[in-house]
Design a protein around this motif. Sequence first.
Motif, PDB file in Angstrom:
ATOM      1  N   UNK A 125       0.671  -1.298  -0.047  1.00 34.76           N
ATOM      2  CA  UNK A 125      -0.009   0.013  -0.070  1.00 34.76           C
ATOM      3  C   UNK A 125       0.719   1.274   0.067  1.00 34.76           C
ATOM      4  N   UNK A 126       0.250   2.263   0.060  1.00 36.12           N
ATOM      5  CA  UNK A 126       0.895   3.702   0.069  1.00 36.12           C
ATOM      6  C   UNK A 126       0.319   4.613   1.188  1.00 36.12           C
ATOM      7  N   UNK A 127       0.503   4.262   2.432  1.00 36.08           N
ATOM      8  CA  UNK A 127      -0.199   5.000   3.276  1.00 36.08           C
ATOM      9  C   UNK A 127       0.222   6.625   3.351  1.00 36.08           C
ATOM     10  N   UNK A 194      -3.742  -4.584  -1.683  1.00 35.20           N
ATOM     11  CA  UNK A 194      -3.551  -5.417  -2.857  1.00 35.20           C
ATOM     12  C   UNK A 194      -3.952  -4.983  -4.015  1.00 35.20           C
ATOM     13  N   UNK A 195      -5.012  -4.430  -3.962  1.00 37.90           N
ATOM     14  CA  UNK A 195      -5.910  -3.736  -4.927  1.00 37.90           C
ATOM     15  C   UNK A 195      -5.053  -2.773  -5.579  1.00 37.90           C
ATOM     16  N   UNK A 196      -4.657  -1.814  -4.672  1.00 42.63           N
ATOM     17  CA  UNK A 196      -3.792  -0.583  -5.135  1.00 42.63           C
ATOM     18  C   UNK A 196      -2.440  -1.007  -5.647  1.00 42.63           C
ATOM     19  N   UNK A 197      -1.867  -2.116  -5.240  1.00 39.83           N
ATOM     20  CA  UNK A 197      -0.718  -2.632  -6.003  1.00 39.83           C
ATOM     21  C   UNK A 197      -0.927  -3.074  -7.253  1.00 39.83           C
ATOM     22  N   UNK A 198      -2.128  -3.647  -7.446  1.00 36.45           N
ATOM     23  CA  UNK A 198      -2.234  -4.198  -8.794  1.00 36.45           C
ATOM     24  C   UNK A 198      -2.563  -3.097  -9.844  1.00 36.45           C
ATOM     25  N   UNK A 199      -3.367  -1.935  -9.276  1.00 40.45           N
ATOM     26  CA  UNK A 199      -3.636  -0.671 -10.011  1.00 40.45           C
ATOM     27  C   UNK A 199      -2.167  -0.241 -10.322  1.00 40.45           C
ATOM     28  N   UNK A 206       3.784   4.614  -9.952  1.00 39.29           N
ATOM     29  CA  UNK A 206       4.256   4.201  -8.576  1.00 39.29           C
ATOM     30  C   UNK A 206       3.782   5.151  -7.273  1.00 39.29           C
ATOM     31  N   UNK A 207       2.761   5.973  -7.619  1.00 38.84           N
ATOM     32  CA  UNK A 207       2.390   6.855  -6.836  1.00 38.84           C
ATOM     33  C   UNK A 207       0.640   7.063  -7.079  1.00 38.84           C
TER      34      UNK A 207
END
Length: 221
Positions: A125-127, A194-199, A206-207
Amino acid sequence: MSGITRLYLIEDDRSILRFVEDTLRQRPEWKLVGYSDTYAHAQMMAPHSLADVFLVDLGLPDGRGEDMLRLLAEARPEAELLVFTVFGDESRLIRALQMGATGYVLKGCSAQELIEAIEQIRQGGAPISPLLARMLLKQFRQPTEADGGDGALADGPVPMLSERETDVLRLVAQGYVNKEIAQRLGIGVATVSTHIKNLYRKLAVRTRVQVVRAAQARGLL
C-alpha cells in the motif's frame, strides 16, 4: 506480511528515535537495524543497510530529506520509503512522492498509526495521512512538468480492471486512505493494499497521484 521487518530511521530529533523504539516494542518481529541523525551519516550508511523500510525525516540539519529519498530510491529500489515528518505542506508532499516516497506520515501520530502505516507499506500500500491525501486532489486536475503531463501517463493500452479495483480507484481519487477505503467497501486493509498494488502494476505507475492521473487520461475515471 509476516516475518521480520527491518527498519532504518533517518531523523535528528532524539525524542522521535525514542518514540520509534517504543513503538517497535509492540512488534517484536520488527527490528531497528540502523539510525542516522544527519544527511552525511545517512548518505554513507543507509544505502548499505539491510532495511526493508526507511523512515525519513525531511528536515535534516545538513541536507534535504527529498534528496535522501532520491538517493535511496536509486540505491535500494526494493526497499520502501516512508516519510515521517512535521512538514504537512502540499509542495513538500508532492516533491517527496516524486522523489520515490511510498508513504507520508506526519509526526504527532499515535504509535498505532505508525504501526498501521508500516504494515500498509509492507503489504504494497501507500499510506498517507488523510489530510495530506485530500490535498492531493488539487494535483489530480493540474498536470505537472515533473510528471510529464497527462499525455505521458496516457501511453499504453487501457487495462482491464475488476469491479473491485474500479471501486478502490474511485475512492483513491476522492482522497481516501487505505483504512477509510476498507471501511467503506467492507473489506480488509490488506485487501485494499493488494488492489492498489495491482492498480500500480496495471497502470505502470508508482504513486497515488500518478495512478489517478493515468486512470483519468485513459478514461477509467
